[in-house]
Every structure is written in structure tokens, then in C-alpha cells.
Design a protein around this motif. Sequence first.
Motif, PDB file in Angstrom:
ATOM      1  N   TRP A   3       0.811  -1.216   0.000  1.00 60.06           N
ATOM      2  CA  TRP A   3       0.000   0.000   0.000  1.00 60.06           C
ATOM      3  C   TRP A   3       0.842   1.262   0.000  1.00 60.06           C
ATOM      4  N   LEU A   4       2.067   1.188   0.497  1.00 59.57           N
ATOM      5  CA  LEU A   4       2.944   2.354   0.416  1.00 59.57           C
ATOM      6  C   LEU A   4       3.274   2.666  -1.045  1.00 59.57           C
ATOM      7  N   GLN A   5       3.546   1.626  -1.837  1.00 64.34           N
ATOM      8  CA  GLN A   5       3.826   1.827  -3.255  1.00 64.34           C
ATOM      9  C   GLN A   5       2.610   2.401  -3.968  1.00 64.34           C
ATOM     10  N   VAL A   6       1.432   1.883  -3.661  1.00 62.17           N
ATOM     11  CA  VAL A   6       0.195   2.403  -4.252  1.00 62.17           C
ATOM     12  C   VAL A   6       0.035   3.884  -3.927  1.00 62.17           C
ATOM     13  N   LEU A   7       0.227   4.240  -2.653  1.00 65.14           N
ATOM     14  CA  LEU A   7       0.067   5.628  -2.210  1.00 65.14           C
ATOM     15  C   LEU A   7       1.054   6.550  -2.922  1.00 65.14           C
ATOM     16  N   ASP A  38       7.717  -3.732 -10.582  1.00 68.58           N
ATOM     17  CA  ASP A  38       6.961  -2.956 -11.563  1.00 68.58           C
ATOM     18  C   ASP A  38       5.476  -2.978 -11.208  1.00 68.58           C
ATOM     19  N   GLN A  39       4.837  -1.826 -11.293  1.00 69.32           N
ATOM     20  CA  GLN A  39       3.450  -1.714 -10.851  1.00 69.32           C
ATOM     21  C   GLN A  39       2.446  -2.374 -11.797  1.00 69.32           C
ATOM     22  N   GLY A  40       2.853  -2.631 -13.026  1.00 71.89           N
ATOM     23  CA  GLY A  40       1.986  -3.313 -13.970  1.00 71.89           C
ATOM     24  C   GLY A  40       1.143  -2.355 -14.798  1.00 71.89           C
ATOM     25  N   LEU A  41       0.728  -2.832 -15.975  1.00 71.87           N
ATOM     26  CA  LEU A  41      -0.002  -2.002 -16.920  1.00 71.87           C
ATOM     27  C   LEU A  41      -1.381  -1.618 -16.410  1.00 71.87           C
ATOM     28  N   ALA A  42      -2.064  -2.537 -15.735  1.00 69.54           N
ATOM     29  CA  ALA A  42      -3.414  -2.240 -15.243  1.00 69.54           C
ATOM     30  C   ALA A  42      -3.397  -1.065 -14.268  1.00 69.54           C
ATOM     31  N   PHE A  43      -2.373  -0.999 -13.435  1.00 71.50           N
ATOM     32  CA  PHE A  43      -2.273   0.103 -12.481  1.00 71.50           C
ATOM     33  C   PHE A  43      -1.990   1.417 -13.205  1.00 71.50           C
ATOM     34  N   ASP A  44      -1.156   1.377 -14.239  1.00 74.64           N
ATOM     35  CA  ASP A  44      -0.901   2.578 -15.039  1.00 74.64           C
ATOM     36  C   ASP A  44      -2.184   3.112 -15.658  1.00 74.64           C
ATOM     37  N   VAL A  45      -3.014   2.201 -16.186  1.00 75.32           N
ATOM     38  CA  VAL A  45      -4.295   2.608 -16.772  1.00 75.32           C
ATOM     39  C   VAL A  45      -5.174   3.274 -15.720  1.00 75.32           C
ATOM     40  N   ALA A  46      -5.214   2.684 -14.524  1.00 77.12           N
ATOM     41  CA  ALA A  46      -6.034   3.243 -13.448  1.00 77.12           C
ATOM     42  C   ALA A  46      -5.579   4.655 -13.080  1.00 77.12           C
ATOM     43  N   LEU A  47      -4.267   4.867 -13.015  1.00 74.69           N
ATOM     44  CA  LEU A  47      -3.744   6.194 -12.679  1.00 74.69           C
ATOM     45  C   LEU A  47      -4.113   7.211 -13.748  1.00 74.69           C
ATOM     46  N   HIS A  48      -4.060   6.814 -15.017  1.00 73.19           N
ATOM     47  CA  HIS A  48      -4.445   7.710 -16.098  1.00 73.19           C
ATOM     48  C   HIS A  48      -5.938   8.051 -16.006  1.00 73.19           C
ATOM     49  N   ILE A  49      -6.753   7.083 -15.658  1.00 72.08           N
ATOM     50  CA  ILE A  49      -8.185   7.340 -15.507  1.00 72.08           C
ATOM     51  C   ILE A  49      -8.434   8.359 -14.393  1.00 72.08           C
ATOM     52  N   SER A 217      -9.211  -3.602  -5.912  1.00 76.76           N
ATOM     53  CA  SER A 217      -9.127  -2.645  -4.803  1.00 76.76           C
ATOM     54  C   SER A 217      -7.929  -1.719  -4.986  1.00 76.76           C
ATOM     55  N   VAL A 218      -6.806  -2.268  -5.448  1.00 74.83           N
ATOM     56  CA  VAL A 218      -5.616  -1.462  -5.701  1.00 74.83           C
ATOM     57  C   VAL A 218      -5.884  -0.451  -6.818  1.00 74.83           C
ATOM     58  N   LEU A 219      -6.560  -0.898  -7.883  1.00 73.38           N
ATOM     59  CA  LEU A 219      -6.838  -0.004  -9.009  1.00 73.38           C
ATOM     60  C   LEU A 219      -7.769   1.134  -8.611  1.00 73.38           C
ATOM     61  N   VAL A 220      -8.799   0.815  -7.850  1.00 74.34           N
ATOM     62  CA  VAL A 220      -9.769   1.843  -7.439  1.00 74.34           C
ATOM     63  C   VAL A 220      -9.109   2.875  -6.534  1.00 74.34           C
ATOM     64  N   ILE A 221      -8.347   2.413  -5.538  1.00 75.59           N
ATOM     65  CA  ILE A 221      -7.659   3.332  -4.633  1.00 75.59           C
ATOM     66  C   ILE A 221      -6.641   4.168  -5.402  1.00 75.59           C
ATOM     67  N   GLY A 222      -5.911   3.547  -6.310  1.00 71.95           N
ATOM     68  CA  GLY A 222      -4.930   4.272  -7.108  1.00 71.95           C
ATOM     69  C   GLY A 222      -5.570   5.358  -7.950  1.00 71.95           C
ATOM     70  N   SER A 226      -4.908   9.326  -7.381  1.00 71.16           N
ATOM     71  CA  SER A 226      -4.368  10.055  -8.520  1.00 71.16           C
ATOM     72  C   SER A 226      -5.290  11.208  -8.897  1.00 71.16           C
ATOM     73  N   GLY A 227      -6.599  10.945  -8.917  1.00 72.99           N
ATOM     74  CA  GLY A 227      -7.562  11.968  -9.285  1.00 72.99           C
ATOM     75  C   GLY A 227      -7.594  13.121  -8.298  1.00 72.99           C
ATOM     76  N   ILE A 228      -7.581  12.813  -7.007  1.00 73.65           N
ATOM     77  CA  ILE A 228      -7.633  13.862  -5.976  1.00 73.65           C
ATOM     78  C   ILE A 228      -6.380  14.729  -6.033  1.00 73.65           C
ATOM     79  N   SER A 229      -5.218  14.091  -6.109  1.00 69.71           N
ATOM     80  CA  SER A 229      -3.970  14.867  -6.144  1.00 69.71           C
ATOM     81  C   SER A 229      -3.873  15.673  -7.432  1.00 69.71           C
TER      82      SER A 229
END
Length: 265
Positions: A3-7, A38-49, A217-222, A226-229
Motif C-alpha cells: 500500500w505504500l507503493q500504491v500511495l 513494476d506496478q503493472g499495466l493495469a495500475f498505469d491505466v487506473a492512474l491515467h483514468i 481494490s488497488v486499481l480503485v484506490i490508485g 491520482s484523481g484527488i492529487s
Amino acid sequence: MDWLQVLVLSILQGLTEFLPISSSAHLILAPELTAWPDQGLAFDVALHIGSLGAVVIYFRHDLGRMLVSWWASLRGRGTDADGRLAWWVLLATVPVGVVGWACHDLIQDAMRSPLIVAAGLIGFGVLLGYADWRGRGRLSEYQLTWKQALWIGAAQALALIPGTSRSGITITAALLLGLSREGAARFSFLLSIPVIVLAGGMETLTLIRTPQAIDWSVLVIGALLSGISAYLCIHYFLAFIQRIGMQPFVAYRLLLGAWLLWIFW
């Protein structure tokens, strides 16, 4: 991922997507400087969203007017300032779409070196500093011509080089063309919408072709972080840009680039 990496990665993406300091540089460097996987492609997509949601929500009223006016222009009812701005955003997206499609594999495989990131941070940081120091523009984003919009779009294609910064290079070009700091930043942020859609679309297609286990859960939190910041970054950047200018970001780029050269050369 813990979760530290996600944050850290989520907030890093949200902030650096819109500050002129290069989000790709920071996301490339994070695994280089830590023991994180590596955080993976799915997480990158979530951050872009998340970043996309932030800029759409922030500019929702502007986008609503632009969409209505753009649609009216398509139906032959004339083009007002909002309609022209919508057309200029689309026009300025063409160069980065063409270059990104043609050079995607080269950029992904051969240009993610920390030394290339350092060169991009320093070189384009100096250019941003010059544009901000020289710029005495007063134009708003609504006063752009189609030629100016196309020049900014051509500059945006350079952001495919890691370390350049999409917002940094578009703000640089806009300042050199006579826009005010706020006008340059607002046009840059509006330009991010189709670019993030294109980049996220390409990543999503790759993700579909190479299915992997997904921790929702990781994708949604990410995406939320990302959106708030990103939203807070846009708000405060536009609120203070006329007073602080670009020089603090230039100094940060130069220091970070020099540090990377010292470590990786």
C-alpha cells in the motif's frame, strides 16, 4: 504491490501529470531508486483514468460550452470562441497521436534510460526557464490561431521523450507564442484530455491482449488518489502561476537532472 507503493505512485502521477516536471520521468525513476516491483499495466491505466477524471471535472463548465459550440459548428451554425478552442484542442492533438502511434515501440523500449530522463529534464527545463523569462504575453487560450495551436501540438509530440514533460513543453511553446502564464497552463491542461484518452486507450488495448490477474481494490484506490492529487494540483497551479512563475519548477528540473547524471553516469 504494497500500500505504500500504491500511495506514493498514485500521488506522484496525479501531481506530476500537470506540473511541468515530467510524470514519466518520476514513474520511470521510482522503481529504479527503490526495491519496488513494476506496478503493472493495469495500475498505469487506473492512474491515467484518475488524472483524466480530475481534469474533466475541473474544466467541466468550459468543456460543456466547448462541446455545445463545437457540435453547432459541425451543423453549420457558425463557430464562436468556445467552438474554435475545441477545434484547436483537437488539431493540436494530431501530431502527438501520429508520432505516438509510429514510435510507440521505440519510446517504450529504447528511451527509458535514466540518462535520457536526465537530459530531458535539464534541456527542456532550460527552455522552459527561457520562455518564462522572455514571455510577456497577454493572450488567453481563446485568442489562439489555428497555426499557433498546431505549433503547440507539434511541441507536445516531444513529450514522448521521457523527461520532457507534456505540460512543460506545451506551456513553453505557448509562452513563446505570446500566451500569458495562465492561458498557457489552461490550454496545456485542456490538451491533456485527448492525450490521456489516447494513451489510456493504447494501454487498455495492450492490457486486453495480455490478460493478467487484477486486484480491483488497488486499481480503485490508485485512481482515486491520482484523481484527488491531480485536481488539487490543477487548482493551486492555476491559482498561483501568475505570482510564482515557472522558475521554481525549472530549478527542480535542473537539480533532479544533475542528481540523476551524478548517480547513473
